[in-house]
Design a protein around this motif. Structure first.
Motif, PDB file in Angstrom:
ATOM      1  N   SER A  11       8.383  -2.528   7.868  1.00 59.10           N
ATOM      2  CA  SER A  11       8.785  -2.079   6.537  1.00 59.10           C
ATOM      3  C   SER A  11      10.129  -1.376   6.604  1.00 59.10           C
ATOM      4  O   SER A  11      10.393  -0.601   7.513  1.00 59.10           O
ATOM      5  N   ALA A  18       8.358   6.189   0.511  1.00 58.64           N
ATOM      6  CA  ALA A  18       7.202   5.544  -0.113  1.00 58.64           C
ATOM      7  C   ALA A  18       6.374   6.563  -0.888  1.00 58.64           C
ATOM      8  O   ALA A  18       5.818   6.236  -1.936  1.00 58.64           O
ATOM      9  N   ALA A 119      -3.764   3.079  -2.649  1.00 55.68           N
ATOM     10  CA  ALA A 119      -2.842   1.993  -2.301  1.00 55.68           C
ATOM     11  C   ALA A 119      -1.805   2.477  -1.284  1.00 55.68           C
ATOM     12  O   ALA A 119      -1.467   1.762  -0.333  1.00 55.68           O
ATOM     13  N   PHE A 120      -1.316   3.700  -1.457  1.00 56.09           N
ATOM     14  CA  PHE A 120      -0.344   4.292  -0.532  1.00 56.09           C
ATOM     15  C   PHE A 120      -0.954   4.426   0.857  1.00 56.09           C
ATOM     16  O   PHE A 120      -0.325   4.083   1.863  1.00 56.09           O
ATOM     17  N   TRP A 123      -1.259   0.993   2.425  1.00 59.86           N
ATOM     18  CA  TRP A 123       0.065   0.528   2.842  1.00 59.86           C
ATOM     19  C   TRP A 123       0.516   1.234   4.127  1.00 59.86           C
ATOM     20  O   TRP A 123       1.003   0.588   5.057  1.00 59.86           O
ATOM     21  N   HIS A 126      -1.348  -0.205   7.159  1.00 60.14           N
ATOM     22  CA  HIS A 126      -0.923  -1.544   7.592  1.00 60.14           C
ATOM     23  C   HIS A 126       0.543  -1.604   8.015  1.00 60.14           C
ATOM     24  O   HIS A 126       0.883  -2.347   8.933  1.00 60.14           O
ATOM     25  N   ALA A 127       1.399  -0.833   7.368  1.00 59.14           N
ATOM     26  CA  ALA A 127       2.826  -0.888   7.682  1.00 59.14           C
ATOM     27  C   ALA A 127       3.208  -0.019   8.876  1.00 59.14           C
ATOM     28  O   ALA A 127       4.179  -0.324   9.573  1.00 59.14           O
TER      29      ALA A 127
END
Length: 134
Positions: A11, A18, A119-120, A123, A126-127
């Protein structure tokens, strides 16, 4: 000429940026529910989570500085930090960022915005978390 992939991971958006995106994403529902009226419990829980999140990030960053470990994700680490919040979590800075996001959702009393924190967190996992564990 094509731009190359970021040197620090999959990312190109770093976690603090983010978090800013996650907080800005909460604004439409906050505006819709204005004026805000959190309950006493929401205010206490939100303030506590924001404080814990900020403290985790500051404490973790200071430990990284003391051990001369790069704070940027995927930067080379010559030392594994295992003290302080790192004794409880391998990624206290990410936990702190998610706590900040959840805390803001509670402080504003717009609980529908909690999905943004979820969601954060997904993310971040996974990132950053999964690639860092490889």
């Amino acid at each position: 000429m094509t731009p190359s992939a970021p040197a620090y991971g999959r990312s190109s958006v770093l976690p603090p940026r983010a978090l800013l995106v996650a907080l800005v994403a909460q604004l439409p529902l906050i505006a819709r529910h204005w004026p805000l009226s959190p309950s006493l419990l929401q205010a206490i829980a939100g303030t506590t989570l924001v404080g814990i999140g900020a403290a985790l990030n500051v404490w973790s960053a200071r430990l990284f500085e003391q051990k001369a470990v790069g704070i940027r994700p995927f930067s080379p680490a010559t030392t594994l930090v295992e003290s302080g919040p790192f004794a409880l979590s391998r990624h206290p800075m990410y936990v702190g960022l998610v706590a900040l996001s959840v805390g803001v959702s509670l402080l504003t009393s717009v609980l529908a915005n909690l999905w943004i924190s979820v969601a954060f967190a997904i993310w971040l996992h996974h990132a950053y978390v999964l690639p860092e564990e490889r």
